[in-house]
Motif scaffolding. Structure first.
Motif, PDB file in Angstrom:
ATOM      1  N   SER A  21       0.848  -1.188   0.000  1.00 23.50           N
ATOM      2  CA  SER A  21       0.000   0.000   0.000  1.00 23.50           C
ATOM      3  C   SER A  21       0.884   1.238   0.000  1.00 23.50           C
ATOM      4  O   SER A  21       1.994   1.216   0.545  1.00 23.50           O
ATOM      5  CB  SER A  21      -0.889   0.030   1.245  1.00 23.50           C
ATOM      6  OG  SER A  21      -1.739  -1.085   1.297  1.00 23.50           O
ATOM      7  N   CYS A  22       0.395   2.303  -0.598  1.00 22.85           N
ATOM      8  CA  CYS A  22       1.117   3.576  -0.612  1.00 22.85           C
ATOM      9  C   CYS A  22       0.086   4.689  -0.488  1.00 22.85           C
ATOM     10  O   CYS A  22      -0.744   4.863  -1.386  1.00 22.85           O
ATOM     11  CB  CYS A  22       1.911   3.720  -1.896  1.00 22.85           C
ATOM     12  SG  CYS A  22       2.686   5.334  -2.120  1.00 22.85           S
ATOM     13  N   ALA A  23       0.153   5.418   0.622  1.00 24.39           N
ATOM     14  CA  ALA A  23      -0.796   6.489   0.893  1.00 24.39           C
ATOM     15  C   ALA A  23      -0.121   7.843   0.733  1.00 24.39           C
ATOM     16  O   ALA A  23       0.950   8.077   1.312  1.00 24.39           O
ATOM     17  CB  ALA A  23      -1.352   6.348   2.305  1.00 24.39           C
ATOM     18  N   ALA A  24      -0.757   8.707  -0.031  1.00 25.14           N
ATOM     19  CA  ALA A  24      -0.239  10.052  -0.251  1.00 25.14           C
ATOM     20  C   ALA A  24      -0.969  11.041   0.648  1.00 25.14           C
ATOM     21  O   ALA A  24      -2.190  10.922   0.846  1.00 25.14           O
ATOM     22  CB  ALA A  24      -0.405  10.450  -1.708  1.00 25.14           C
ATOM     23  N   SER A  25      -0.217  11.994   1.180  1.00 21.33           N
ATOM     24  CA  SER A  25      -0.824  13.028   2.022  1.00 21.33           C
ATOM     25  C   SER A  25      -0.087  14.341   1.813  1.00 21.33           C
ATOM     26  O   SER A  25       1.056  14.366   1.352  1.00 21.33           O
ATOM     27  CB  SER A  25      -0.766  12.617   3.493  1.00 21.33           C
ATOM     28  OG  SER A  25       0.576  12.505   3.922  1.00 21.33           O
ATOM     29  N   GLY A  26      -0.774  15.438   2.176  1.00 19.04           N
ATOM     30  CA  GLY A  26      -0.157  16.743   2.029  1.00 19.04           C
ATOM     31  C   GLY A  26      -1.036  17.673   1.215  1.00 19.04           C
ATOM     32  O   GLY A  26      -2.258  17.570   1.225  1.00 19.04           O
ATOM     33  N   SER A  27      -0.389  18.580   0.502  1.00 23.51           N
ATOM     34  CA  SER A  27      -1.095  19.635  -0.248  1.00 23.51           C
ATOM     35  C   SER A  27      -1.553  19.110  -1.614  1.00 23.51           C
ATOM     36  O   SER A  27      -1.095  19.554  -2.658  1.00 23.51           O
ATOM     37  CB  SER A  27      -0.180  20.833  -0.420  1.00 23.51           C
ATOM     38  OG  SER A  27       0.280  21.310   0.822  1.00 23.51           O
ATOM     39  N   ILE A  28      -2.489  18.166  -1.578  1.00 23.71           N
ATOM     40  CA  ILE A  28      -2.913  17.454  -2.782  1.00 23.71           C
ATOM     41  C   ILE A  28      -4.223  18.006  -3.308  1.00 23.71           C
ATOM     42  O   ILE A  28      -5.233  17.968  -2.617  1.00 23.71           O
ATOM     43  CB  ILE A  28      -3.068  15.953  -2.484  1.00 23.71           C
ATOM     44  CG1 ILE A  28      -1.728  15.358  -2.035  1.00 23.71           C
ATOM     45  CG2 ILE A  28      -3.585  15.223  -3.722  1.00 23.71           C
ATOM     46  CD1 ILE A  28      -1.836  13.953  -1.503  1.00 23.71           C
ATOM     47  N   LEU A  29      -4.175  18.495  -4.542  1.00 26.52           N
ATOM     48  CA  LEU A  29      -5.405  18.895  -5.215  1.00 26.52           C
ATOM     49  C   LEU A  29      -5.977  17.689  -5.949  1.00 26.52           C
ATOM     50  O   LEU A  29      -7.173  17.419  -5.880  1.00 26.52           O
ATOM     51  CB  LEU A  29      -5.142  20.032  -6.197  1.00 26.52           C
ATOM     52  CG  LEU A  29      -6.347  20.541  -6.991  1.00 26.52           C
ATOM     53  CD1 LEU A  29      -7.397  21.116  -6.046  1.00 26.52           C
ATOM     54  CD2 LEU A  29      -5.927  21.579  -8.029  1.00 26.52           C
ATOM     55  N   SER A  30      -5.102  16.989  -6.647  1.00 32.36           N
ATOM     56  CA  SER A  30      -5.499  15.764  -7.329  1.00 32.36           C
ATOM     57  C   SER A  30      -4.231  14.950  -7.626  1.00 32.36           C
ATOM     58  O   SER A  30      -3.122  15.473  -7.552  1.00 32.36           O
ATOM     59  CB  SER A  30      -6.248  16.054  -8.627  1.00 32.36           C
ATOM     60  OG  SER A  30      -5.404  16.745  -9.535  1.00 32.36           O
ATOM     61  N   ILE A  31      -4.440  13.686  -7.939  1.00 33.98           N
ATOM     62  CA  ILE A  31      -3.329  12.805  -8.301  1.00 33.98           C
ATOM     63  C   ILE A  31      -3.582  12.220  -9.677  1.00 33.98           C
ATOM     64  O   ILE A  31      -4.659  11.655  -9.917  1.00 33.98           O
ATOM     65  CB  ILE A  31      -3.126  11.688  -7.269  1.00 33.98           C
ATOM     66  CG1 ILE A  31      -2.895  12.269  -5.879  1.00 33.98           C
ATOM     67  CG2 ILE A  31      -1.937  10.809  -7.676  1.00 33.98           C
ATOM     68  CD1 ILE A  31      -2.727  11.226  -4.785  1.00 33.98           C
ATOM     69  N   ASN A  32      -2.642  12.367 -10.558  1.00 37.05           N
ATOM     70  CA  ASN A  32      -2.764  11.794 -11.893  1.00 37.05           C
ATOM     71  C   ASN A  32      -2.283  10.336 -11.844  1.00 37.05           C
ATOM     72  O   ASN A  32      -2.840   9.545 -11.115  1.00 37.05           O
ATOM     73  CB  ASN A  32      -2.014  12.646 -12.902  1.00 37.05           C
ATOM     74  CG  ASN A  32      -2.602  14.037 -13.001  1.00 37.05           C
ATOM     75  OD1 ASN A  32      -3.806  14.243 -12.826  1.00 37.05           O
ATOM     76  ND2 ASN A  32      -1.761  15.025 -13.262  1.00 37.05           N
ATOM     77  N   ASP A  33      -1.252  10.002 -12.581  1.00 42.81           N
ATOM     78  CA  ASP A  33      -0.771   8.623 -12.579  1.00 42.81           C
ATOM     79  C   ASP A  33      -0.139   8.250 -11.242  1.00 42.81           C
ATOM     80  O   ASP A  33       0.500   9.075 -10.589  1.00 42.81           O
ATOM     81  CB  ASP A  33       0.274   8.416 -13.677  1.00 42.81           C
ATOM     82  CG  ASP A  33      -0.330   8.468 -15.064  1.00 42.81           C
ATOM     83  OD1 ASP A  33       0.423   8.260 -16.035  1.00 42.81           O
ATOM     84  OD2 ASP A  33      -1.540   8.723 -15.183  1.00 42.81           O
ATOM     85  N   MET A  34      -0.330   6.994 -10.856  1.00 42.60           N
ATOM     86  CA  MET A  34       0.360   6.406  -9.711  1.00 42.60           C
ATOM     87  C   MET A  34       0.991   5.103 -10.184  1.00 42.60           C
ATOM     88  O   MET A  34       0.515   4.488 -11.153  1.00 42.60           O
ATOM     89  CB  MET A  34      -0.594   6.133  -8.545  1.00 42.60           C
ATOM     90  CG  MET A  34      -1.338   7.360  -8.069  1.00 42.60           C
ATOM     91  SD  MET A  34      -2.368   7.054  -6.611  1.00 42.60           S
ATOM     92  CE  MET A  34      -1.133   7.166  -5.303  1.00 42.60           C
ATOM     93  N   GLY A  35       2.050   4.696  -9.515  1.00 40.54           N
ATOM     94  CA  GLY A  35       2.708   3.480  -9.986  1.00 40.54           C
ATOM     95  C   GLY A  35       3.637   2.868  -8.971  1.00 40.54           C
ATOM     96  O   GLY A  35       3.923   3.461  -7.921  1.00 40.54           O
TER      97      GLY A  35
END
Length: 121
Positions: A21-35
């Motif tokens: 699992s990989c969780a993103a946090s912070g000043s995120i408006l949106s996330i495009n590609d993940m990998g």
């Protein structure tokens, strides 16, 4: 401004399964590609699988049919289900995300810290 935190690595016997699992946090408006990518120290990092914001996936030939990438956009999280693991899948696995920041509305590439996957024969 953005942190990617990976979890789920470990030691498993050949033929076993793991879920990263990989969780993103912070000043995120949106996330495009993940990998997901993997690397042996001193070697080039190689692509394992990617997924777009719309759910379109791409896999390395070496993992097709064994690994499945997925994401939960509401949780800003990407997963990698790894089945039928082989000793040659032993690497440090890294997640990557292309994130649009709330502050600039520009996209930037971020990497996680890596998680070790070891498959014993």
């Amino acid at each position: 401004q953005v942190q990617l935190v990976e979890s789920g690595g470990g030691l498993v016997q050949a033929g076993g399964s793991l879920r990263l699992s990989c969780a993103a946090s912070g000043s995120i408006l949106s996330i495009n590609d993940m990998g997901w990518y993997r690397q042996v120290p001193g070697n080039q990092r190689e692509l394992v699988a990617t997924i777009t914001s719309g759910g379109r996936t791409n896999y390395a030939n070496s993992v097709k049919g064994r690994f499945t990438i997925s994401r939960d956009n509401a949780k800003n999280t990407v997963y990698l289900q790894m089945n039928s693991l082989k000793p040659e899948d032993t690497f440090v696995y890294y997640c990557k995300a292309i994130v649009v920041l709330t502050t600039t509305h520009l996209s930037y590439q971020y990497w996680g810290q890596g998680t070790q996957v070891t498959v014993s024969s």
